[in-house]
Design a protein around this motif. Sequence first.
Motif, short mmCIF file in Angstrom:
data_model
loop_
_atom_site.label_atom_id
_atom_site.label_comp_id
_atom_site.label_asym_id
_atom_site.label_seq_id
_atom_site.Cartn_x
_atom_site.Cartn_y
_atom_site.Cartn_z
N GLY A 196 4.60 -12.70 4.01
CA GLY A 196 2.99 -12.57 3.05
C GLY A 196 3.08 -11.52 2.68
N VAL A 197 3.82 -10.28 2.73
CA VAL A 197 3.74 -9.31 2.25
C VAL A 197 4.65 -9.02 0.69
CG1 VAL A 197 5.60 -6.56 2.25
CG2 VAL A 197 5.16 -8.39 4.50
N ILE A 198 5.85 -10.07 0.28
CA ILE A 198 5.62 -10.11 -0.97
C ILE A 198 6.24 -11.86 -1.76
CG2 ILE A 198 7.63 -8.05 -0.43
CD1 ILE A 198 9.92 -10.07 -0.47
N LEU A 208 5.51 -7.73 -5.11
CA LEU A 208 5.13 -6.92 -3.84
C LEU A 208 2.98 -7.42 -4.12
CD1 LEU A 208 6.55 -3.68 -3.78
CD2 LEU A 208 7.05 -5.66 -3.53
N ASN A 209 2.48 -7.60 -2.90
CA ASN A 209 1.48 -8.17 -2.95
C ASN A 209 0.36 -7.62 -2.19
OD1 ASN A 209 2.48 -11.03 -2.96
ND2 ASN A 209 2.61 -11.56 -1.31
N LYS A 210 1.56 -6.15 -1.46
CA LYS A 210 -0.01 -5.46 -0.94
C LYS A 210 0.68 -4.45 -0.97
CE LYS A 210 -4.84 -5.06 1.04
NZ LYS A 210 -4.53 -3.47 0.30
N LEU A 214 3.70 -2.98 2.70
CA LEU A 214 4.73 -2.63 3.00
C LEU A 214 5.31 -1.33 3.06
CD1 LEU A 214 7.42 -4.11 2.32
CD2 LEU A 214 7.53 -3.25 -0.56
N CYS A 215 4.55 -0.03 2.51
CA CYS A 215 4.38 0.97 2.80
C CYS A 215 4.48 1.33 4.02
CB CYS A 215 3.62 1.69 1.56
SG CYS A 215 3.86 3.82 1.72
N GLN A 216 3.32 0.94 5.00
CA GLN A 216 3.50 0.95 6.58
C GLN A 216 4.55 0.51 7.06
OE1 GLN A 216 0.39 2.63 5.84
NE2 GLN A 216 0.86 2.25 7.93
#
Lengths: 221, 221
Positions: A196-198, A208-210, A214-216
Motif C-alpha cells: 500500500g505504499v504506492i 506514491l500514497n504516502k 516511502l522515504c522511510q
Amino acid sequence: MTGAPICTPSKTSFSEFGGKAVQYDTHAVIYYEGDPAKRLYELVKGSVMLYKLLPDGRRQVVEVLRPGDIFGLAGSDENDCTAETLTNAEIQEIDLKQVERSDALQRTLTRCLTNQMRVLHEHAVLLGRKSAVERVASFLMHLVPDRGGVGCVGPIDDSDDGFDLRLHMTRQEIADYLGLTIETVSRVVSDLKRRGVIRVDRADQIHLNKVCSLCQMTGMH
Amino acid sequence: MTGAPICTPSKTSFSEFGGKAVQYDTHAVIYYEGDPAKRLYELVKGSVMLYKLLPDGRRQVVEVLRPGDIFGLAGSDENDCTAETLTNAEIQEIDLKQVERSDALQRTLTRCLTNQMRVLHEHAVLLGRKSAVERVASFLMHLVPDRGGVGCVGPIDDSDDGFDLRLHMTRQEIADYLGLTIETVSRVVSDLKRRGVIRVDRADQIHLNKVCSLCQMTGMH
DNA sequence: CGAAGGTTTGATAACGATCAAGGAAGGTGG
DNA sequence: CCACCTTCCTTGATCGTTATCAAACCTTCG
C-alpha cells in the motif's frame, strides 16, 4: 528514429556562446562510448541517461540527467559513456573548442560538475551499500521535488501526502541504473504496491500514497 | 592512450592563489560530511579517501584520491562527504572565496572534476555490475600505472610481468570502497593467492605475479 | 608476555540472480 | 474492428554468491 536534428532557437546558457538547439526522439543515441568527444551538451528539455557497457553485455546506467545538466565532457578525446535519450529531448550543443575559450562557460561548468559529482557520490552509496528495496525507494524519492534530501520540507498537508510521478524509464533501464535485475525491480515494485505504499497506474506511472513512508524505506532515516 | 597528466597537478596550482600547504597524519579527518564547506583542497602528496555514512553505520568510500586531485567542492554550503587521509599527506588549502574569483583556477577545476567524474562512472560500473573477484581485480589493477585501461601498454617484458604494490588501505577500507564486506575481500585475496595470481608479502603489500592474468579478471576483457 | 587491532577461515543464511512461463499493452495489417 | 505480433512486465521455482555470525590467528607494540 535516429532523432534527426532539427535546429531551433532557444535561450539557454549555451545559446549566447554559439551553441545550437537540437531535438532528439525517444531512445535516440546522442553519442557512443568511445566516440571522439567533439561537443559539450546541455539538456534543456526531457531526460537523458549515460551508460557504460562491459564486454559481455552487462550495462550500468551511471547518470540520469535532467534539464540544466551538462554532459559530453570526457576529460580525454573519447567519450567515456554512451548518451541516450529517455524521452523526446531538446539539447543545446556547443563545440568543445568554444568551451576552452570562455571563462563564463568554465564557471558554469564547475558548478554543474560539482552538482553531478554530489549525485554520483550518493549513487555510489546506493550501489555499494543499499538493499533492493532501499534502492527502489531512493529512486522513486529522487523523482519527488523537495523531499527526501537534507532540505526535506515534510508533508505539505498532513492528511494527504501523496504524489504522482512518471518514470520515463523501462524496468530494464531502472534495473541497470540501480544495479539490479529487471525481475528484482519488478518484484520490489509489486511488493510496495502490495504493502500500500504506492499505486501503479501504468508501468511507468506511479502514485506514491504516502511520500513519508516511502522515504522511510530509503535507508537514509 | 593519452598518457597525459591526469589532473595537471603540480606544486603550483594553488600556492600562487594564496593557498597554503598543510600536513596531515595517517587517518586524520580533514572535514566531516555535513560540515560547512569553507575551503578547496588539493592533494599534493599521499592519499585521501572520501566517504559517506548511512545512519545505521554502513559506509561507502566514494573516492580514493591521489596527488593532483582536488576535493572540498560540495555545490552547497555543506560538505557531502567526510575526507580522511589514508597516509601521511600534504594538502594545499585555499579559501573558497578565492576560487570564485580566479578564472585560471576555474579552468583547472573543470579539468580535475571531469577526470574525477570519469573515475566515478567507472566505479559505478564496478559497484553496480561486477562480481567480488572482478571488483578486487579492478581495484588492484588501478594501482598499476599504465595498465588495464584503454591505453594498456601490455607487458614491458614478456617473461616478467610482475608488479609490487602498496595498498595503504585496511581490508575494511577496501571493502567499503568496493561495496563488499571485509570477509569477502579477505576471501578473494586468499583465493587469488591460492591461484598464484598474487603473492601477499604483508597485509597491505602485494606482489602481482602476472599483471596480465589479473587484468583478465577485471570483467573488462 | 599480554593486549589490541586487524586479518583469516569456517559454517550457515539470506538476498538477489537466474531460469522459465505466462500475461498485459501497444502497434500493425488484414 | 479484430487477430496477431512484439515488447515489456510479472510471477514462480530454484540456485549461487555474498553477507552474517563466530572463532581463531597474526602482527605490532607497550
